[in-house]
Design a protein around this motif. Sequence first.
Motif, PDB file in Angstrom:
ATOM      1  N   GLN A  59      -9.366 -20.500   2.605  1.00 17.77           N
ATOM      2  CA  GLN A  59      -9.383 -19.246   1.863  1.00 17.77           C
ATOM      3  C   GLN A  59      -8.009 -18.601   1.838  1.00 17.77           C
ATOM      4  OE1 GLN A  59     -12.058 -17.943   0.052  1.00 17.77           O
ATOM      5  NE2 GLN A  59     -10.336 -16.744  -0.721  1.00 17.77           N
ATOM      6  N   LEU A  60      -7.302 -18.661   2.952  1.00 17.92           N
ATOM      7  CA  LEU A  60      -5.942 -18.140   3.001  1.00 17.92           C
ATOM      8  C   LEU A  60      -5.046 -18.875   2.005  1.00 17.92           C
ATOM      9  CD1 LEU A  60      -5.371 -17.708   6.861  1.00 17.92           C
ATOM     10  CD2 LEU A  60      -5.323 -15.879   5.155  1.00 17.92           C
ATOM     11  N   LEU A  61      -5.177 -20.193   1.974  1.00 13.40           N
ATOM     12  CA  LEU A  61      -4.362 -20.993   1.058  1.00 13.40           C
ATOM     13  C   LEU A  61      -4.674 -20.675  -0.401  1.00 13.40           C
ATOM     14  CD1 LEU A  61      -4.246 -24.473   2.831  1.00 13.40           C
ATOM     15  CD2 LEU A  61      -2.303 -22.980   2.298  1.00 13.40           C
ATOM     16  N   ALA A  62      -5.956 -20.466  -0.711  1.00 12.03           N
ATOM     17  CA  ALA A  62      -6.331 -20.131  -2.088  1.00 12.03           C
ATOM     18  C   ALA A  62      -5.672 -18.830  -2.515  1.00 12.03           C
ATOM     19  CB  ALA A  62      -7.853 -20.006  -2.201  1.00 12.03           C
ATOM     20  N   ASN A  63      -5.689 -17.839  -1.629  1.00 10.94           N
ATOM     21  CA  ASN A  63      -5.070 -16.552  -1.950  1.00 10.94           C
ATOM     22  C   ASN A  63      -3.546 -16.629  -1.948  1.00 10.94           C
ATOM     23  OD1 ASN A  63      -7.336 -14.858  -2.401  1.00 10.94           O
ATOM     24  ND2 ASN A  63      -7.725 -14.753  -0.205  1.00 10.94           N
ATOM     25  N   ALA A  88       1.328  -5.214  -9.401  1.00 11.77           N
ATOM     26  CA  ALA A  88      -0.122  -5.004  -9.433  1.00 11.77           C
ATOM     27  C   ALA A  88      -0.897  -6.231  -8.961  1.00 11.77           C
ATOM     28  CB  ALA A  88      -0.563  -4.616 -10.840  1.00 11.77           C
ATOM     29  N   ASP A  89      -0.529  -7.418  -9.457  1.00 11.69           N
ATOM     30  CA  ASP A  89      -1.243  -8.637  -9.071  1.00 11.69           C
ATOM     31  C   ASP A  89      -1.020  -8.968  -7.598  1.00 11.69           C
ATOM     32  OD1 ASP A  89      -2.276  -8.933 -11.582  1.00 11.69           O
ATOM     33  OD2 ASP A  89      -0.790 -10.405 -12.244  1.00 11.69           O
ATOM     34  N   ILE A  90       0.224  -8.827  -7.157  1.00  8.46           N
ATOM     35  CA  ILE A  90       0.550  -9.088  -5.752  1.00  8.46           C
ATOM     36  C   ILE A  90      -0.228  -8.145  -4.849  1.00  8.46           C
ATOM     37  CG2 ILE A  90       2.389  -8.915  -4.008  1.00  8.46           C
ATOM     38  CD1 ILE A  90       4.323  -9.956  -6.129  1.00  8.46           C
ATOM     39  N   THR A  91      -0.233  -6.863  -5.205  1.00 11.07           N
ATOM     40  CA  THR A  91      -0.937  -5.863  -4.407  1.00 11.07           C
ATOM     41  C   THR A  91      -2.419  -6.167  -4.315  1.00 11.07           C
ATOM     42  OG1 THR A  91       0.679  -4.145  -5.030  1.00 11.07           O
ATOM     43  CG2 THR A  91      -1.462  -3.391  -4.200  1.00 11.07           C
ATOM     44  N   SER A  92      -3.014  -6.525  -5.428  1.00 12.81           N
ATOM     45  CA  SER A  92      -4.453  -6.828  -5.466  1.00 12.81           C
ATOM     46  C   SER A  92      -4.797  -8.034  -4.593  1.00 12.81           C
ATOM     47  CB  SER A  92      -4.878  -7.082  -6.917  1.00 12.81           C
ATOM     48  OG  SER A  92      -6.228  -7.469  -6.984  1.00 12.81           O
ATOM     49  N   THR A  93      -3.990  -9.083  -4.684  1.00  9.85           N
ATOM     50  CA  THR A  93      -4.239 -10.294  -3.900  1.00  9.85           C
ATOM     51  C   THR A  93      -4.080 -10.025  -2.413  1.00  9.85           C
ATOM     52  OG1 THR A  93      -3.462 -11.698  -5.725  1.00  9.85           O
ATOM     53  CG2 THR A  93      -3.546 -12.696  -3.535  1.00  9.85           C
ATOM     54  N   VAL A  94      -3.038  -9.278  -2.061  1.00  6.88           N
ATOM     55  CA  VAL A  94      -2.793  -8.963  -0.647  1.00  6.88           C
ATOM     56  C   VAL A  94      -3.930  -8.106  -0.086  1.00  6.88           C
ATOM     57  CG1 VAL A  94      -1.269  -7.746   0.955  1.00  6.88           C
ATOM     58  CG2 VAL A  94      -0.294  -9.206  -0.819  1.00  6.88           C
ATOM     59  N   GLU A  95      -4.425  -7.175  -0.882  1.00  7.65           N
ATOM     60  CA  GLU A  95      -5.569  -6.358  -0.454  1.00  7.65           C
ATOM     61  C   GLU A  95      -6.765  -7.236  -0.110  1.00  7.65           C
ATOM     62  OE1 GLU A  95      -6.475  -3.614  -3.544  1.00  7.65           O
ATOM     63  OE2 GLU A  95      -5.099  -2.076  -2.837  1.00  7.65           O
ATOM     64  N   GLN A 147       0.817  -1.215   0.000  1.00  5.62           N
ATOM     65  CA  GLN A 147       0.000   0.000   0.000  1.00  5.62           C
ATOM     66  C   GLN A 147       0.848   1.262   0.000  1.00  5.62           C
ATOM     67  OE1 GLN A 147      -3.451   0.278  -0.343  1.00  5.62           O
ATOM     68  NE2 GLN A 147      -3.126  -1.872  -0.902  1.00  5.62           N
ATOM     69  N   LEU A 148       2.001   1.219   0.640  1.00  2.60           N
ATOM     70  CA  LEU A 148       2.911   2.364   0.603  1.00  2.60           C
ATOM     71  C   LEU A 148       3.361   2.634  -0.833  1.00  2.60           C
ATOM     72  CD1 LEU A 148       5.162   1.773   3.759  1.00  2.60           C
ATOM     73  CD2 LEU A 148       3.568   3.672   3.388  1.00  2.60           C
ATOM     74  N   ILE A 149       3.583   1.555  -1.573  1.00  7.96           N
ATOM     75  CA  ILE A 149       3.980   1.695  -2.979  1.00  7.96           C
ATOM     76  C   ILE A 149       2.810   2.192  -3.816  1.00  7.96           C
ATOM     77  CG2 ILE A 149       4.761   0.430  -5.029  1.00  7.96           C
ATOM     78  CD1 ILE A 149       6.188  -1.504  -3.042  1.00  7.96           C
ATOM     79  N   LYS A 150       1.657   1.582  -3.628  1.00  2.86           N
ATOM     80  CA  LYS A 150       0.474   1.923  -4.424  1.00  2.86           C
ATOM     81  C   LYS A 150       0.057   3.379  -4.215  1.00  2.86           C
ATOM     82  CE  LYS A 150      -4.375   0.637  -5.124  1.00  2.86           C
ATOM     83  NZ  LYS A 150      -5.473  -0.283  -4.737  1.00  2.86           N
ATOM     84  N   SER A 151       0.169   3.859  -2.985  1.00  7.62           N
ATOM     85  CA  SER A 151      -0.330   5.199  -2.664  1.00  7.62           C
ATOM     86  C   SER A 151       0.674   6.316  -2.938  1.00  7.62           C
ATOM     87  CB  SER A 151      -0.760   5.254  -1.187  1.00  7.62           C
ATOM     88  OG  SER A 151       0.350   5.023  -0.334  1.00  7.62           O
ATOM     89  N   TYR A 152       1.884   5.951  -3.377  1.00  5.03           N
ATOM     90  CA  TYR A 152       2.882   6.991  -3.656  1.00  5.03           C
ATOM     91  C   TYR A 152       2.390   7.839  -4.834  1.00  5.03           C
ATOM     92  CZ  TYR A 152       7.430   9.222  -3.962  1.00  5.03           C
ATOM     93  OH  TYR A 152       8.455  10.145  -3.946  1.00  5.03           O
TER      94      TYR A 152
END
Length: 297
Positions: A246-250, A282-289, A195-200
């Motif tokens: 659900q955690l494992l799927a993500n 982008a994909d990592i950020t979306s999944t972590v969100e 999120q620090l990266i995304k919000s820069y």
Amino acid sequence: MNYKKLGLLSFAIILTIGLYSCGSEKKEDQSANSEEFDQAESDLKEQIQEVVYEIPSPSEIPFLLEATGAEYNGSLINDNAKATSYMSINDKAALNLGVYATDIGYLVSYDKVQESLTYLSTAKKLADDLGITGSFDVSLVKRFEENLSRKDSLAFLLNSTIQDTEAYLKDDNRNRLAGLVVAGSFIEGLYISTQLIKSYPKDILPEDSRNLVLTPLIRVVLEQQKACTDLTAMLEGLDSSNPVDQLLANLNLLNKSYAALNIEEQIKNNRADLILSDKTLADITSTVEEMRKGLVE
């Protein structure tokens, strides 16, 4: 600044003992001198030790973020007022005990000492709800207050407390809850990082200059690939049911996103510039969100 090395080895040993105590009756039926069994046991112990060792402690990612020079963003940590809503479900309480532990690490790393005490009290409520009486007690708060001016000491106290919590849960045959504490802590650290990266801001610098500024933060995220794999392995050893499933799927999606970046190959071919960009995350950020939302909602 890697405090996990000070305590996770003992946690790994406790984890191993906990796992093997469940199968002690079966072992009695086998030959005590079975070389095959001894070797398999030894290999598994090493594997467990490695899994636990590689997962970051609550203060590790926050301290890495602070070291990059990134500005503190208080909107990223979980609202401590939500803690009461987690207390009716043990899984939720365990996950968010891990979340709050990393939030405390984030606060401590940026010298937000008063706020960290408030969050410590919140974490204590969740620990009490889980029946963990020894890890979060009055003496811990007192030791925290006595070390408010010493960031390193606070980080050590935090990590030791979470390690004690995990060990206590394992010793009490609550492997699932111990695993969820670890998962919550790791996901929160990755969430704050991405999120620090995304919000820069995107309108201050040209893209290449912006990527250059963000490179240290991007590296922090990329360096969590091994820990992500190890966390997946740890959770796969738990009973199959939500929220573990659900955690494992993500996590599997996250592992695929990391694999797609082909980090080691790009570095080997001197093409690290291809992955040191916020667009590649982008994909990592979306999944972590998505994962973090599921934890704290």
